[in-house]
Design a protein around this motif. Structure first.
Motif, PDB file in Angstrom:
ATOM      1  N   GLU A  37       3.412 -24.651 -45.338  1.00 46.55           N
ATOM      2  CA  GLU A  37       3.976 -25.741 -46.134  1.00 46.55           C
ATOM      3  C   GLU A  37       5.131 -25.252 -46.994  1.00 46.55           C
ATOM      4  O   GLU A  37       5.120 -24.124 -47.484  1.00 46.55           O
ATOM      5  N   HIS A  38       6.104 -26.128 -47.186  1.00 48.80           N
ATOM      6  CA  HIS A  38       7.183 -25.868 -48.143  1.00 48.80           C
ATOM      7  C   HIS A  38       6.798 -26.580 -49.431  1.00 48.80           C
ATOM      8  O   HIS A  38       6.590 -27.798 -49.434  1.00 48.80           O
ATOM      9  N   LEU A  39       6.711 -25.824 -50.513  1.00 46.72           N
ATOM     10  CA  LEU A  39       6.300 -26.383 -51.793  1.00 46.72           C
ATOM     11  C   LEU A  39       7.532 -26.567 -52.668  1.00 46.72           C
ATOM     12  O   LEU A  39       8.084 -25.592 -53.189  1.00 46.72           O
ATOM     13  N   SER A  40       7.964 -27.799 -52.814  1.00 46.54           N
ATOM     14  CA  SER A  40       9.210 -28.079 -53.532  1.00 46.54           C
ATOM     15  C   SER A  40       9.127 -27.743 -55.019  1.00 46.54           C
ATOM     16  O   SER A  40      10.153 -27.514 -55.656  1.00 46.54           O
ATOM     17  N   GLN A  45      10.234 -17.443 -53.965  1.00 46.69           N
ATOM     18  CA  GLN A  45       9.685 -16.199 -54.507  1.00 46.69           C
ATOM     19  C   GLN A  45       8.281 -16.424 -55.077  1.00 46.69           C
ATOM     20  O   GLN A  45       7.381 -15.607 -54.871  1.00 46.69           O
ATOM     21  N   GLU A  46       8.082 -17.529 -55.781  1.00 45.28           N
ATOM     22  CA  GLU A  46       6.759 -17.831 -56.339  1.00 45.28           C
ATOM     23  C   GLU A  46       5.733 -18.064 -55.223  1.00 45.28           C
ATOM     24  O   GLU A  46       4.625 -17.551 -55.278  1.00 45.28           O
ATOM     25  N   GLN A  47       6.146 -18.832 -54.220  1.00 45.80           N
ATOM     26  CA  GLN A  47       5.248 -19.116 -53.100  1.00 45.80           C
ATOM     27  C   GLN A  47       4.932 -17.836 -52.340  1.00 45.80           C
ATOM     28  O   GLN A  47       3.777 -17.577 -51.985  1.00 45.80           O
ATOM     29  N   ARG A  53      -0.514 -12.279 -52.899  1.00 41.03           N
ATOM     30  CA  ARG A  53      -1.751 -12.060 -53.659  1.00 41.03           C
ATOM     31  C   ARG A  53      -2.973 -12.515 -52.870  1.00 41.03           C
ATOM     32  O   ARG A  53      -4.017 -11.877 -52.917  1.00 41.03           O
ATOM     33  N   VAL A  54      -2.826 -13.603 -52.110  1.00 43.36           N
ATOM     34  CA  VAL A  54      -3.930 -14.069 -51.255  1.00 43.36           C
ATOM     35  C   VAL A  54      -4.197 -13.038 -50.157  1.00 43.36           C
ATOM     36  O   VAL A  54      -5.355 -12.696 -49.891  1.00 43.36           O
ATOM     37  N   LYS A  55      -3.153 -12.527 -49.536  1.00 44.30           N
ATOM     38  CA  LYS A  55      -3.324 -11.510 -48.489  1.00 44.30           C
ATOM     39  C   LYS A  55      -4.012 -10.263 -49.043  1.00 44.30           C
ATOM     40  O   LYS A  55      -4.895  -9.700 -48.401  1.00 44.30           O
ATOM     41  N   CYS A  92      -4.865 -21.443 -56.255  1.00 42.63           N
ATOM     42  CA  CYS A  92      -4.505 -22.034 -54.955  1.00 42.63           C
ATOM     43  C   CYS A  92      -4.936 -23.495 -54.884  1.00 42.63           C
ATOM     44  O   CYS A  92      -4.209 -24.335 -54.348  1.00 42.63           O
ATOM     45  N   TRP A  93      -6.118 -23.805 -55.429  1.00 43.04           N
ATOM     46  CA  TRP A  93      -6.566 -25.200 -55.475  1.00 43.04           C
ATOM     47  C   TRP A  93      -5.586 -26.053 -56.271  1.00 43.04           C
ATOM     48  O   TRP A  93      -5.238 -27.160 -55.877  1.00 43.04           O
ATOM     49  N   SER A  94      -5.133 -25.534 -57.411  1.00 47.36           N
ATOM     50  CA  SER A  94      -4.194 -26.270 -58.256  1.00 47.36           C
ATOM     51  C   SER A  94      -2.889 -26.540 -57.517  1.00 47.36           C
ATOM     52  O   SER A  94      -2.338 -27.645 -57.582  1.00 47.36           O
ATOM     53  N   VAL A  95      -2.390 -25.540 -56.822  1.00 49.40           N
ATOM     54  CA  VAL A  95      -1.153 -25.693 -56.058  1.00 49.40           C
ATOM     55  C   VAL A  95      -1.348 -26.737 -54.955  1.00 49.40           C
ATOM     56  O   VAL A  95      -0.506 -27.624 -54.766  1.00 49.40           O
ATOM     57  N   ALA A  96      -2.459 -26.665 -54.250  1.00 45.04           N
ATOM     58  CA  ALA A  96      -2.728 -27.620 -53.170  1.00 45.04           C
ATOM     59  C   ALA A  96      -2.890 -29.043 -53.716  1.00 45.04           C
ATOM     60  O   ALA A  96      -2.409 -30.009 -53.101  1.00 45.04           O
TER      61      ALA A  96
END
Length: 112
Positions: A37-40, A45-47, A53-55, A92-96
């Protein structure tokens, strides 16, 4: 508090095994989301940083699961390790949720 009917390793298996599986599920789902996904509302860099960090957490989790399995549930995991994983899943939940909210707002705008 510990159930005196459960030996230590059974208690660890009962509590820790499903928790590790949950982390594995949420990290995999978050990784897929961040890779596709592209998070506008986030810079690239943040994404990318969140994805890295997830990896890293997935690698740590895989190591912990291997140790847990190799010792047949005789090894626990320190809370100092679990808490950053928990915080990362929440992030990650907050971002989603923000992404989904923006999608829904966009759909509302289309129908007006």
């Amino acid at each position: 508090m510990r159930d005196s009917n459960l030996p230590g390793s059974d208690l660890l298996k009962t509590v820790l095994e499903p928790l590790l599986e949950d982390f594995q599920y949420w990290f995999a789902r978050s990784r897929n989301f961040l890779e596709t996904e592209h998070l506008s509302f986030m810079s690239e860099q943040e994404q990318s940083g969140l994805l890295e960090r997830v990896k890293q957490a997935q690698e740590e989790l895989n190591t912990a699961k291997m140790l847990f399995t190799a010792t047949e549930g005789q090894v626990g995991i320190d809370m100092a390790t679990l808490m950053p994983w928990h915080q990362l899943v929440q992030e990650c939940w907050s971002v989603a949720m923000r992404f989904r909210s923006q999608q829904l707002d966009g759909q509302d705008g289309d129908s007006k």
